[in-house]
Design a protein around this motif. Structure first.
Motif, PDB file in Angstrom:
ATOM      1  N   SER A   6       0.867  -1.174   0.000  1.00  0.00           N
ATOM      2  CA  SER A   6       0.000   0.000   0.000  1.00  0.00           C
ATOM      3  C   SER A   6       0.907   1.228   0.000  1.00  0.00           C
ATOM      4  O   SER A   6       2.066   1.154   0.416  1.00  0.00           O
TER       5      SER A   6
ATOM      6  N   SER B  42      -3.118   5.060  -1.344  1.00  0.00           N
ATOM      7  CA  SER B  42      -4.194   4.842  -0.379  1.00  0.00           C
ATOM      8  C   SER B  42      -4.515   6.076   0.455  1.00  0.00           C
ATOM      9  O   SER B  42      -5.665   6.309   0.807  1.00  0.00           O
TER      10      SER B  42
ATOM     11  N   LYS C   3      -3.954   5.764  10.845  1.00  0.00           N
ATOM     12  CA  LYS C   3      -4.193   5.423   9.439  1.00  0.00           C
ATOM     13  C   LYS C   3      -3.318   4.253   8.990  1.00  0.00           C
ATOM     14  O   LYS C   3      -3.756   3.391   8.228  1.00  0.00           O
TER      15      LYS C   3
ATOM     16  N   GLU D 266      -4.866   1.072  10.442  1.00  0.00           N
ATOM     17  CA  GLU D 266      -6.071   0.725   9.682  1.00  0.00           C
ATOM     18  C   GLU D 266      -5.717   0.131   8.324  1.00  0.00           C
ATOM     19  O   GLU D 266      -6.308  -0.859   7.894  1.00  0.00           O
ATOM     20  N   GLN D 267      -4.751   0.728   7.645  1.00  0.00           N
ATOM     21  CA  GLN D 267      -4.357   0.255   6.319  1.00  0.00           C
ATOM     22  C   GLN D 267      -3.752  -1.138   6.386  1.00  0.00           C
ATOM     23  O   GLN D 267      -4.040  -1.989   5.549  1.00  0.00           O
TER      24      GLN D 267
ATOM     25  N   ALA E 119      -6.490  -3.666   6.955  1.00  0.00           N
ATOM     26  CA  ALA E 119      -7.259  -3.846   5.721  1.00  0.00           C
ATOM     27  C   ALA E 119      -6.459  -4.655   4.707  1.00  0.00           C
ATOM     28  O   ALA E 119      -7.004  -5.503   4.002  1.00  0.00           O
ATOM     29  N   HIS E 120      -5.150  -4.413   4.649  1.00  0.00           N
ATOM     30  CA  HIS E 120      -4.248  -5.158   3.764  1.00  0.00           C
ATOM     31  C   HIS E 120      -4.297  -6.646   4.119  1.00  0.00           C
ATOM     32  O   HIS E 120      -4.373  -7.497   3.241  1.00  0.00           O
ATOM     33  N   ASP E 121      -4.284  -6.953   5.416  1.00  0.00           N
ATOM     34  CA  ASP E 121      -4.372  -8.339   5.880  1.00  0.00           C
ATOM     35  C   ASP E 121      -5.687  -8.982   5.467  1.00  0.00           C
ATOM     36  O   ASP E 121      -5.726 -10.107   4.989  1.00  0.00           O
ATOM     37  N   TYR E 122      -6.790  -8.262   5.648  1.00  0.00           N
ATOM     38  CA  TYR E 122      -8.096  -8.807   5.289  1.00  0.00           C
ATOM     39  C   TYR E 122      -8.177  -9.129   3.808  1.00  0.00           C
ATOM     40  O   TYR E 122      -8.686 -10.161   3.418  1.00  0.00           O
ATOM     41  N   ARG E 123      -7.650  -8.226   2.958  1.00  0.00           N
ATOM     42  CA  ARG E 123      -7.680  -8.473   1.520  1.00  0.00           C
ATOM     43  C   ARG E 123      -6.845  -9.712   1.178  1.00  0.00           C
ATOM     44  O   ARG E 123      -7.236 -10.532   0.374  1.00  0.00           O
TER      45      ARG E 123
END
Length: 134
Positions: free
Chosen positions: A81, A103, A118, A121-122, A125-129
């Motif tokens: 990211s 991002s 931030k 959070e990023q 989110a990177h892990d979830y994707r």
């Protein structure tokens, strides 16, 4: 439940003090932060390490958008990211950066607590994707 992992973050800035300040703000128990002084060092690191996030910071009064976009393009070839922190970001430049895959765009002076939030959070989110794809 997410497994605890170590995130790899690179900070590239045109001033060493700026890179160290940003790295200190986002450094934590789950982050390994590497500072680079210029884009050529970053290119070398990108070929060796798979970063989760790259923070590109510039304190120049007038940004060279072509140079900044070339740096962003080099980072986009990785799975990292991208955050951009600059002294001044016009609306047009911000839209161009966001359209090119950045991002987050932030301006100096920066709230370091907001940057840290931030980044967290990023990375989550990177892990979830990545888990959804696996």
């Amino acid at each position: 439940m997410l497994k605890k992992r170590t995130y790899r973050v690179a900070v590239v800035a045109n001033e060493e003090v700026t890179a160290q300040l940003l790295a200190a703000a986002i450094d934590g128990c789950c982050n390994i932060v590497v500072c680079t002084a210029n884009e050529s060092e970053l290119d070398t690191l990108l070929n060796i390490v798979e970063f989760d996030l790259v923070v590109v910071a510039t304190t120049a009064l007038h940004n060279d958008n072509g140079h900044l976009m070339a740096t962003i393009a080099a980072i986009r070839h990785t799975k990292a990211s991208i955050f951009v922190v600059a002294r001044h970001l016009s609306v047009a430049t911000t839209l161009q950066l966001l359209g090119s895959g950045v991002s987050q765009c932030m301006s100096f002076p920066i709230n370091l607590y907001r940057l840290r939030r931030k980044v967290k959070e990023q990375l989550m989110a990177h892990d979830y994707r990545n888990e959804a794809v696996s």
